[in-house]
Motif scaffolding. Structure first.
Motif, short mmCIF file in Angstrom:
data_model
loop_
_atom_site.label_atom_id
_atom_site.label_comp_id
_atom_site.label_asym_id
_atom_site.label_seq_id
_atom_site.Cartn_x
_atom_site.Cartn_y
_atom_site.Cartn_z
N SER A 14 -18.02 -1.84 11.85
CA SER A 14 -16.76 -1.10 11.98
C SER A 14 -15.57 -1.99 11.63
CB SER A 14 -16.61 -0.55 13.40
OG SER A 14 -16.66 -1.60 14.36
N GLU A 18 -12.98 -1.56 8.21
CA GLU A 18 -11.51 -1.58 8.23
C GLU A 18 -10.95 -2.65 7.28
OE1 GLU A 18 -9.44 0.66 9.58
OE2 GLU A 18 -11.30 1.71 10.03
N ARG A 19 -11.63 -3.77 7.21
CA ARG A 19 -11.17 -4.84 6.32
C ARG A 19 -11.41 -4.52 4.86
NH1 ARG A 19 -12.60 -10.04 10.14
NH2 ARG A 19 -11.45 -9.22 11.90
N LYS A 21 -11.24 -1.37 3.74
CA LYS A 21 -10.16 -0.40 3.50
C LYS A 21 -8.83 -1.10 3.25
CE LYS A 21 -11.88 3.54 6.15
NZ LYS A 21 -11.66 4.38 7.34
#
Length: 91
Positions: A14, A18-19, A21
């Motif tokens: 998760s 995010e990284r 994105k």
């Protein structure tokens, strides 16, 4: 540079997603031998150690995949579409 969990070099899927994105992570390498593959994120280091994918069950240890397919599937879930593979032992 951004650390993984608890200031270490392990990172959950998760967090990696995010990284990806945020364009902080854009490359990965699958390293290992038959039945023991780990995912390392290229260009992402913490305290001189590369960030490695971990599991929620053992968040402070590198996640071990039993197959290349499993490691690649996890990278696709994270959002990366390319990875290099380094086989460290031949059987």
């Amino acid at each position: 540079m951004i650390s993984g969990i608890n200031g270490g070099n392990c990172i959950l899927s998760s967090m990696a997603k995010e990284r990806v994105k945020g364009n902080i992570i854009d490359q990965a390498q699958i390293i290992g031998k038959k039945g023991e593959y780990t995912v390392v994120f290229n260009g992402s280091e913490w305290d001189g150690e590369p960030l490695v994918l971990s599991s929620s069950r053992q968040p402070y240890e590198a996640r071990i995949f039993k197959s290349l397919d499993g490691a690649l599937a996890e990278l696709l879930r994270v959002g990366l579409t390319e990875a290099s593979i380094k086989i460290t032992d031949y059987e």
